[in-house]
Design a protein around this motif. Sequence first.
Motif, PDB file in Angstrom:
ATOM      1  N   LEU A  25       0.994  -1.506   0.548  1.00 12.87           N
ATOM      2  CA  LEU A  25       0.020   0.102   0.018  1.00 12.87           C
ATOM      3  C   LEU A  25       0.859   1.464   0.020  1.00 12.87           C
ATOM      4  CD1 LEU A  25      -2.356  -0.630   2.817  1.00 12.87           C
ATOM      5  CD2 LEU A  25      -2.314  -0.902   0.703  1.00 12.87           C
ATOM      6  N   PRO A  26       0.285   2.355  -0.304  1.00 13.93           N
ATOM      7  CA  PRO A  26       0.891   3.509  -0.150  1.00 13.93           C
ATOM      8  C   PRO A  26       1.211   4.667   1.221  1.00 13.93           C
ATOM      9  CG  PRO A  26      -0.542   3.759  -1.790  1.00 13.93           C
ATOM     10  CD  PRO A  26      -0.570   2.558  -1.104  1.00 13.93           C
ATOM     11  N   ARG A  27       2.175   4.596   1.457  1.00 11.27           N
ATOM     12  CA  ARG A  27       2.796   4.817   2.654  1.00 11.27           C
ATOM     13  C   ARG A  27       1.592   5.630   3.396  1.00 11.27           C
ATOM     14  NH1 ARG A  27       7.040   6.578   6.118  1.00 11.27           N
ATOM     15  NH2 ARG A  27       5.842   7.359   8.059  1.00 11.27           N
ATOM     16  N   GLU A  28       0.819   6.720   2.893  1.00 13.45           N
ATOM     17  CA  GLU A  28       0.623   7.733   2.148  1.00 13.45           C
ATOM     18  C   GLU A  28      -1.200   7.067   2.548  1.00 13.45           C
ATOM     19  OE1 GLU A  28       2.123   7.603  -0.338  1.00 13.45           O
ATOM     20  OE2 GLU A  28       3.611   9.090   0.709  1.00 13.45           O
ATOM     21  N   GLU A  29      -1.464   6.470   2.406  1.00  8.10           N
ATOM     22  CA  GLU A  29      -2.374   5.569   2.929  1.00  8.10           C
ATOM     23  C   GLU A  29      -2.619   5.165   4.460  1.00  8.10           C
ATOM     24  OE1 GLU A  29      -5.930   1.844   1.484  1.00  8.10           O
ATOM     25  OE2 GLU A  29      -4.110   3.136  -0.196  1.00  8.10           O
ATOM     26  N   VAL A  30      -2.016   4.397   5.159  1.00  8.64           N
ATOM     27  CA  VAL A  30      -1.431   3.765   5.812  1.00  8.64           C
ATOM     28  C   VAL A  30      -0.976   4.961   7.000  1.00  8.64           C
ATOM     29  CG1 VAL A  30       0.372   2.208   7.098  1.00  8.64           C
ATOM     30  CG2 VAL A  30      -0.059   1.497   4.604  1.00  8.64           C
ATOM     31  N   ASP A  31      -0.506   6.052   6.810  1.00  9.00           N
ATOM     32  CA  ASP A  31      -0.751   7.097   7.764  1.00  9.00           C
ATOM     33  C   ASP A  31      -2.286   7.547   7.931  1.00  9.00           C
ATOM     34  OD1 ASP A  31       2.723   7.151   8.017  1.00  9.00           O
ATOM     35  OD2 ASP A  31       3.070   8.736   6.400  1.00  9.00           O
ATOM     36  N   ALA A  32      -2.347   7.452   7.024  1.00  9.97           N
ATOM     37  CA  ALA A  32      -3.670   8.391   7.413  1.00  9.97           C
ATOM     38  C   ALA A  32      -4.813   7.231   7.930  1.00  9.97           C
ATOM     39  CB  ALA A  32      -4.137   8.406   5.727  1.00  9.97           C
ATOM     40  N   ARG A  33      -4.862   5.950   7.213  1.00  9.02           N
ATOM     41  CA  ARG A  33      -5.676   5.035   8.316  1.00  9.02           C
ATOM     42  C   ARG A  33      -5.146   5.208   9.736  1.00  9.02           C
ATOM     43  NH1 ARG A  33      -9.489   2.181   5.483  1.00  9.02           N
ATOM     44  NH2 ARG A  33      -9.440   2.605   3.388  1.00  9.02           N
ATOM     45  N   ILE A  34      -3.557   5.093   9.994  1.00  9.65           N
ATOM     46  CA  ILE A  34      -3.357   4.624  11.074  1.00  9.65           C
ATOM     47  C   ILE A  34      -3.990   6.065  12.063  1.00  9.65           C
ATOM     48  CG2 ILE A  34      -1.790   4.427  13.010  1.00  9.65           C
ATOM     49  CD1 ILE A  34      -0.462   2.550  10.675  1.00  9.65           C
ATOM     50  N   ALA A  35      -3.658   7.287  11.459  1.00  9.96           N
ATOM     51  CA  ALA A  35      -4.076   8.222  12.375  1.00  9.96           C
ATOM     52  C   ALA A  35      -5.624   8.053  12.601  1.00  9.96           C
ATOM     53  CB  ALA A  35      -3.914   9.965  11.499  1.00  9.96           C
ATOM     54  N   GLN A  36      -6.323   8.285  11.462  1.00 10.51           N
ATOM     55  CA  GLN A  36      -7.840   8.438  11.514  1.00 10.51           C
ATOM     56  C   GLN A  36      -8.392   7.266  12.654  1.00 10.51           C
ATOM     57  OE1 GLN A  36     -10.340   6.133   8.047  1.00 10.51           O
ATOM     58  NE2 GLN A  36     -12.080   6.383   9.117  1.00 10.51           N
ATOM     59  N   TRP A  37      -7.941   5.924  12.906  1.00 15.33           N
ATOM     60  CA  TRP A  37      -7.906   4.876  14.020  1.00 15.33           C
ATOM     61  C   TRP A  37      -7.723   6.248  15.343  1.00 15.33           C
ATOM     62  CZ3 TRP A  37      -5.396   0.607  10.091  1.00 15.33           C
ATOM     63  CH2 TRP A  37      -7.084  -0.156   9.708  1.00 15.33           C
ATOM     64  N   GLU A  38      -6.657   6.343  15.311  1.00 12.67           N
ATOM     65  CA  GLU A  38      -6.387   6.586  16.654  1.00 12.67           C
ATOM     66  C   GLU A  38      -7.310   7.704  17.326  1.00 12.67           C
ATOM     67  OE1 GLU A  38      -0.841   6.065  16.340  1.00 12.67           O
ATOM     68  OE2 GLU A  38      -2.278   8.036  15.995  1.00 12.67           O
ATOM     69  N   ARG A  39      -7.644   8.515  16.449  1.00 10.01           N
ATOM     70  CA  ARG A  39      -8.229  10.127  16.701  1.00 10.01           C
ATOM     71  C   ARG A  39     -10.177   9.079  16.974  1.00 10.01           C
ATOM     72  NH1 ARG A  39      -6.054  12.088  12.270  1.00 10.01           N
ATOM     73  NH2 ARG A  39      -8.949  11.339  10.792  1.00 10.01           N
ATOM     74  N   ALA A  40     -10.061   8.068  16.361  1.00  8.98           N
ATOM     75  CA  ALA A  40     -11.782   7.604  16.679  1.00  8.98           C
ATOM     76  C   ALA A  40     -11.720   6.798  18.126  1.00  8.98           C
ATOM     77  CB  ALA A  40     -11.920   7.166  15.183  1.00  8.98           C
ATOM     78  N   GLY A  41     -10.206   6.021  18.353  1.00 12.33           N
ATOM     79  CA  GLY A  41     -10.591   5.228  19.285  1.00 12.33           C
ATOM     80  C   GLY A  41     -10.216   3.627  19.217  1.00 12.33           C
ATOM     81  N   VAL A  42     -10.174   3.544  18.047  1.00 11.05           N
ATOM     82  CA  VAL A  42      -9.964   1.815  17.664  1.00 11.05           C
ATOM     83  C   VAL A  42      -8.718   1.515  17.919  1.00 11.05           C
ATOM     84  CG1 VAL A  42      -9.544   0.871  15.281  1.00 11.05           C
ATOM     85  CG2 VAL A  42     -10.806   2.391  15.385  1.00 11.05           C
ATOM     86  N   ILE A  43      -7.317   2.172  17.434  1.00 12.92           N
ATOM     87  CA  ILE A  43      -6.202   1.871  18.307  1.00 12.92           C
ATOM     88  C   ILE A  43      -5.867   2.786  19.276  1.00 12.92           C
ATOM     89  CG2 ILE A  43      -3.400   2.259  17.981  1.00 12.92           C
ATOM     90  CD1 ILE A  43      -3.970   2.186  15.625  1.00 12.92           C
ATOM     91  N   ARG A  44      -6.000   2.222  20.800  1.00 13.76           N
ATOM     92  CA  ARG A  44      -6.242   2.485  21.829  1.00 13.76           C
ATOM     93  C   ARG A  44      -4.590   3.225  22.566  1.00 13.76           C
ATOM     94  NH1 ARG A  44     -11.027   3.791  23.768  1.00 13.76           N
ATOM     95  NH2 ARG A  44     -12.292   1.922  23.556  1.00 13.76           N
ATOM     96  N   ARG A  45      -3.836   2.347  22.453  1.00 19.13           N
ATOM     97  CA  ARG A  45      -2.680   2.627  22.499  1.00 19.13           C
ATOM     98  C   ARG A  45      -1.458   1.590  21.834  1.00 19.13           C
ATOM     99  NH1 ARG A  45      -0.591   0.567  28.165  1.00 19.13           N
ATOM    100  NH2 ARG A  45      -2.017  -1.079  28.232  1.00 19.13           N
ATOM    101  N   HIS A  46       0.119   2.250  22.023  1.00 16.75           N
ATOM    102  CA  HIS A  46       0.793   1.341  21.607  1.00 16.75           C
ATOM    103  C   HIS A  46       1.872   0.782  23.158  1.00 16.75           C
ATOM    104  CE1 HIS A  46       0.677   3.003  17.151  1.00 16.75           C
ATOM    105  NE2 HIS A  46       0.163   4.007  17.634  1.00 16.75           N
ATOM    106  N   LYS A  47       1.941  -0.274  22.762  1.00 17.42           N
ATOM    107  CA  LYS A  47       2.485  -0.838  23.640  1.00 17.42           C
ATOM    108  C   LYS A  47       3.626  -2.371  24.118  1.00 17.42           C
ATOM    109  CE  LYS A  47      -0.719  -4.793  25.695  1.00 17.42           C
ATOM    110  NZ  LYS A  47      -0.758  -5.416  26.426  1.00 17.42           N
ATOM    111  N   ALA A  48       4.774  -2.465  24.362  1.00 17.97           N
ATOM    112  CA  ALA A  48       5.603  -3.091  24.394  1.00 17.97           C
ATOM    113  C   ALA A  48       5.159  -4.524  25.326  1.00 17.97           C
ATOM    114  CB  ALA A  48       6.892  -2.713  24.961  1.00 17.97           C
TER     115      ALA A  48
END
Length: 171
Positions: A25-48
């Motif tokens: 996929l294009p990098r810009e599309e991945v960036d946009a999707r991840i940012a959208q999911w973070e704003r919407a609360g789909v991605i709650r946090r990143h963790k180890a």
Amino acid sequence: MREILELLERDASLDHATVATMLGLPREEVDARIAQWERAGVIRRHKAVVDWERYEDGTDGLEGAGRAGAQVTAFIDVSVVPARGVGFDDVATRISRFAEVRDCYLVSGGHDLRCTVVGQDIRAVSDFVAQKLSTIDRITSTATHFVLATHKRDGDSFAEPEPDHRLPVTP
């Protein structure tokens, strides 16, 4: 785009360029999707996922098993009398607000809720159950199960990989 979420769930350290390459996929599309999911609360946090049994203060985790900073983990099964209109949700929400509670699930079986609780020692977990958890209205009983050893958590095995005893094959 579920594949992006699956990759990040498996390894949150993947950068967006790597995810884009892996999925074609294009990098810009991945960036946009991840940012959208973070704003919407789909991605709650990143963790180890940390193996605390291996961590030892001042050694960068390279000197073997250490107990510095170790915590006690317990699974606590909770029985609740449901309330009209809210069922178990209000009690589960109240339990979830405690800092000691890492997870809280509505479950089937002999109890209604299962919570993962951490404390500095067994006494701290016991005090949490006696003074905070059991005093909540509509909780009728609790059963505490202390974790003695962790073999796998969040899909990651903590077992040492077995050495490969096969003979090398050369062309």
